[in-house]
Scaffold this motif. Structure first.
Motif, mmCIF file in Angstrom:
data_model
loop_
_atom_site.group_PDB
_atom_site.id
_atom_site.type_symbol
_atom_site.label_atom_id
_atom_site.label_comp_id
_atom_site.label_asym_id
_atom_site.label_seq_id
_atom_site.Cartn_x
_atom_site.Cartn_y
_atom_site.Cartn_z
ATOM 1 N N ALA A 1 0.837 -1.205 0.000
ATOM 2 C CA ALA A 1 0.000 0.000 0.000
ATOM 3 C C ALA A 1 0.871 1.255 0.000
ATOM 4 N N ALA A 2 1.943 1.235 0.783
ATOM 5 C CA ALA A 2 2.817 2.416 0.862
ATOM 6 C C ALA A 2 3.488 2.701 -0.482
ATOM 7 N N VAL A 3 3.987 1.664 -1.148
ATOM 8 C CA VAL A 3 4.669 1.901 -2.426
ATOM 9 C C VAL A 3 3.686 2.112 -3.571
ATOM 10 N N SER A 4 2.415 1.849 -3.332
ATOM 11 C CA SER A 4 1.421 2.158 -4.368
ATOM 12 C C SER A 4 1.121 3.658 -4.405
ATOM 13 N N ARG A 5 1.391 4.348 -3.285
ATOM 14 C CA ARG A 5 1.182 5.800 -3.233
ATOM 15 C C ARG A 5 2.347 6.552 -3.866
ATOM 16 N N GLU A 6 3.576 6.064 -3.607
ATOM 17 C CA GLU A 6 4.771 6.712 -4.151
ATOM 18 C C GLU A 6 5.956 5.763 -3.989
ATOM 19 N N PRO A 7 6.951 5.869 -4.864
ATOM 20 C CA PRO A 7 8.158 5.045 -4.709
ATOM 21 C C PRO A 7 8.876 5.405 -3.410
ATOM 22 N N LEU A 8 9.313 4.386 -2.664
ATOM 23 C CA LEU A 8 9.979 4.607 -1.386
ATOM 24 C C LEU A 8 11.181 3.681 -1.251
ATOM 25 N N SER A 9 12.186 4.125 -0.520
ATOM 26 C CA SER A 9 13.335 3.280 -0.192
ATOM 27 C C SER A 9 12.944 2.371 0.975
ATOM 28 N N ALA A 10 13.782 1.379 1.249
ATOM 29 C CA ALA A 10 13.513 0.483 2.371
ATOM 30 C C ALA A 10 13.489 1.254 3.690
ATOM 31 N N LYS A 11 14.390 2.203 3.845
ATOM 32 C CA LYS A 11 14.409 3.015 5.069
ATOM 33 C C LYS A 11 13.117 3.820 5.196
ATOM 34 N N GLU A 12 12.692 4.433 4.098
ATOM 35 C CA GLU A 12 11.444 5.199 4.124
ATOM 36 C C GLU A 12 10.251 4.285 4.417
ATOM 37 N N LEU A 13 10.273 3.084 3.863
ATOM 38 C CA LEU A 13 9.192 2.117 4.138
ATOM 39 C C LEU A 13 9.173 1.723 5.605
ATOM 40 N N ALA A 14 10.348 1.502 6.179
ATOM 41 C CA ALA A 14 10.418 1.144 7.599
ATOM 42 C C ALA A 14 9.804 2.250 8.454
ATOM 43 N N ASP A 15 10.125 3.505 8.117
ATOM 44 C CA ASP A 15 9.565 4.640 8.862
ATOM 45 C C ASP A 15 8.063 4.773 8.621
ATOM 46 N N GLU A 16 7.661 4.712 7.367
ATOM 47 C CA GLU A 16 6.250 4.881 6.988
ATOM 48 C C GLU A 16 5.350 3.811 7.606
ATOM 49 N N CYS A 17 5.835 2.558 7.599
ATOM 50 C CA CYS A 17 5.015 1.431 8.068
ATOM 51 C C CYS A 17 5.285 1.058 9.520
ATOM 52 N N ASP A 18 6.221 1.763 10.153
ATOM 53 C CA ASP A 18 6.616 1.472 11.531
ATOM 54 C C ASP A 18 7.034 0.002 11.677
ATOM 55 N N LEU A 19 7.933 -0.430 10.765
ATOM 56 C CA LEU A 19 8.452 -1.792 10.764
ATOM 57 C C LEU A 19 9.978 -1.732 10.808
ATOM 58 N N SER A 20 10.590 -2.819 11.233
ATOM 59 C CA SER A 20 12.048 -2.880 11.200
ATOM 60 C C SER A 20 12.508 -3.043 9.750
#
Length: 116
Positions: A24-43
């Motif tokens: 869902a996060a990358v469907s809104r905009e391209p993100l790096s793994a670090k940005e995904l970790a922050d956005e999704c609150d995941l390690s």
């Protein structure tokens, strides 16, 4: 794609809560793994495991970018539009529609029609 893998693998991937969050996060905009970790609150390891699963099923793609300081990094984006699950002759079929241009999608459909 779904013909190459058991239906359970596809459904397990889409059914995974963290994989859905990442998708869902990358469907809104391209993100790096670090940005995904922050956005999704995941390690970051969790993000990388989910990205690996999503890439196995061709639901996300990646591309390499160059930062202002010259370092390279990957961003991930969705390659997923929708899924259709059908039951024909006591057999389940999963069809995953990916984003892409219309001519590529028409070619895929044409190839599938002629393969049957």
């Amino acid at each position: 794609m779904s013909g190459d893998r058991p239906i359970e693998d596809v459904l397990d991937t889409i059914g995974d809560e963290h994989a859905r969050e990442v998708l869902a996060a990358v469907s809104r905009e391209p993100l790096s793994a670090k940005e995904l970790a922050d956005e999704c609150d995941l390690s970051k390891p969790t993000v990388y495991r989910r990205l690996e699963l999503l890439e196995e099923h061709d639901l996300v793609t990646d591309r390499t970018l160059v930062a202002d300081d010259g370092n390279h990094y990957k961003v991930f984006e969705s390659n997923f539009e929708s899924t259709v699950i059908s039951l024909e002759d006591d057999e389940y079929h999963v069809r995953i529609y990916r984003t892409g241009n219309l001519s590529d999608r028409f070619s895929e459909l044409w190839d599938e029609l002629h393969a049957e």
